[in-house]
Design an enzyme around this catalytic site. Structure first.
Site, short mmCIF file in Angstrom:
data_model
loop_
_atom_site.label_atom_id
_atom_site.label_comp_id
_atom_site.label_asym_id
_atom_site.label_seq_id
_atom_site.Cartn_x
_atom_site.Cartn_y
_atom_site.Cartn_z
N LYS A 158 0.79 -1.37 -0.10
CA LYS A 158 0.06 -0.05 0.08
C LYS A 158 0.81 1.42 -0.10
O LYS A 158 2.02 1.39 0.36
CB LYS A 158 -1.05 0.04 1.11
CG LYS A 158 -1.92 -1.00 1.02
CD LYS A 158 -3.06 -0.80 2.07
CE LYS A 158 -4.20 -1.81 1.62
NZ LYS A 158 -5.50 -1.96 2.57
N ARG A 193 -3.22 -9.75 5.78
CA ARG A 193 -3.79 -9.91 4.21
C ARG A 193 -2.76 -9.51 3.32
O ARG A 193 -2.17 -8.24 3.37
CB ARG A 193 -5.05 -9.33 4.11
CG ARG A 193 -5.64 -9.42 2.55
CD ARG A 193 -6.92 -8.20 2.59
NE ARG A 193 -7.58 -8.59 1.25
CZ ARG A 193 -7.00 -7.75 0.11
NH1 ARG A 193 -6.13 -6.89 0.51
NH2 ARG A 193 -7.77 -7.90 -0.90
C1 PT1 Z 1 -7.77 -4.24 3.58
C2 PT1 Z 1 -7.85 -4.39 2.16
C3 PT1 Z 1 -9.33 -5.35 1.82
N1 PT1 Z 1 -7.42 -3.75 1.31
C4 PT1 Z 1 -9.46 -5.95 4.29
N2 PT1 Z 1 -9.73 -5.89 2.66
C5 PT1 Z 1 -7.76 -3.94 0.11
N3 PT1 Z 1 -10.25 -6.59 4.85
C6 PT1 Z 1 -8.68 -4.58 -0.20
C7 PT1 Z 1 -3.20 2.23 -0.94
O1 PT1 Z 1 -3.09 2.98 -0.04
O2 PT1 Z 1 -6.72 -3.63 4.08
N4 PT1 Z 1 -8.42 -5.05 4.40
N5 PT1 Z 1 -9.73 -5.34 0.55
C8 PT1 Z 1 -7.26 -3.05 -1.10
N6 PT1 Z 1 -7.38 -1.56 -0.84
C9 PT1 Z 1 -6.21 -0.57 -0.89
C10 PT1 Z 1 -6.39 0.50 -0.23
C11 PT1 Z 1 -5.09 -0.74 -1.58
C12 PT1 Z 1 -5.34 1.55 -0.17
C13 PT1 Z 1 -4.15 0.07 -1.69
C14 PT1 Z 1 -4.18 1.03 -1.14
O3 PT1 Z 1 -2.28 1.94 -1.96
#
Ligand code: PT1
Length: 278
Positions: free
Chosen positions: A224, A258
């Site tokens: 992230k 995760r």
């Molecule tokens: C998470 C999550 C998810 N993240 C759960 N499910 C994502 N339970 C999808 C960035 O800042 O943390 N917990 N499902 C993916 N979402 C992101 C959000 C991906 C922010 C990247 C960023 O780069």
């Protein structure tokens, strides 16, 4: 406090060891343009690879929820996710479905999914009813606003207080809907309407979150932007930073992490365990 999570056909004692949840995207950009059958074949081979690498749960997602991602229509999400559940359900590993749509939750549970991972914390009308009459695990995540707009100036008075308060209210709503607490884990939602400072304040607060809510904490920070912000590295060079983030989450008491990079994370967790850090 004993950390346990009921996950459909599976039950996990998280005090024994933390779990690695592997990310499996079934979105068109994650495979070559060879149609539905080829994409399903790709999902199966990636899942088999993760299992050889030691994954504990596989999280199947048919809609990207990275910041700025567009929503996917219901019928398209069903066409992506449900065949994957049928193809993967008998590999001996619990399947989690990353969705906020009640119809996808219902269909996935009928198809054999063991966990529903909802970035919207089961706030959609019908979401609680969709999962109440099952024994699948439930991940309740905090998000400020929606994926399209969440990174436009996130604001909190006290981010830790507000995220824990939100999660507590959602747990109460779930228990009131007849859901057993043994099925629930919580997630601060790294990158979902948070600045880098908010994200690291939440990472440091995992222990407090786990203690105050009395439920296992799932942490998703793999690759992230919070990792990129600290390391200065682009997406494809965030493995080392992500591993450090995963271990930091463990140090603070996370029960599930995760990740994209299962093999590397499993090795890091094994060394962590051997060192008897917790
Ligand atoms: C998470 C999550 C998810 N993240 C759960 N499910 C994502 N339970 C999808 C960035 O800042 O943390 N917990 N499902 C993916 N979402 C992101 C959000 C991906 C922010 C990247 C960023 O780069």
């Amino acid at each position: 406090m004993r950390q346990y999570l009921q996950c459909g056909r599976y039950g996990f004692d998280l005090d024994v060891r933390p779990l690695v949840m592997g990310i499996l995207n079934v979105t068109p950009d994650s495979f070559s343009d060879g149609g539905r059958f080829q994409s399903l074949e790709f999902a199966v081979s990636r899942a088999e690879e993760m299992i050889l690498d030691g994954v504990d749960l596989i999280d199947i997602g048919g809609e990207s929820t990275r910041p700025g991602s567009p929503a996917v229509p219901l019928d398209e999400e069903l066409r992506r996710v449900i065949p994957a559940v049928y193809a993967l359900r008998d590999l001996g590993i619990p399947l989690s479905i990353d969705t906020y749509k009640p119809e996808v939750m219902r269909e996935a549970i009928l198809a054999g999914a063991d966990m529903i991972n909802d970035i919207n914390a089961f706030r959609a009308p019908g979401a609680l009813a969709a999962v109440a009459d099952s024994d699948c695990g439930l991940c309740v995540m905090h998000m400020q606003r929606s994926p399209e707009t969440m990174q436009q100036n996130p604001e909190y008075t006290d981010v830790v207080e507000e995220v824990i308060g939100f999660l507590r209210a959602r747990i109460d709503a779930m228990v009131a809907a007849g859901i057993d607490r043994k099925r629930i884990c919580v997630d601060p939602g790294f990158g979902f309407g948070k600045t880098v400072e908010h994200n690291f304040a939440l990472l440091r607060s995992i222990g407090r979150m786990q203690q105050e809510l009395g439920l296992p904490v799932l942490a998703g920070l793999s690759r992230k932007s919070m990792i990129g912000a600290v390391t200065g590295k682009p997406l494809e060079q965030r493995l080392a930073g992500s591993l450090a983030g995963a271990l930091a989450a463990l140090a603070h008491g996370a029960g599930i992490v995760r990740v994209h990079d299962v093999a590397e994370t499993v090795d890091a967790f094994k060394v962590w365990q051997a060192a008897a850090i917790r």
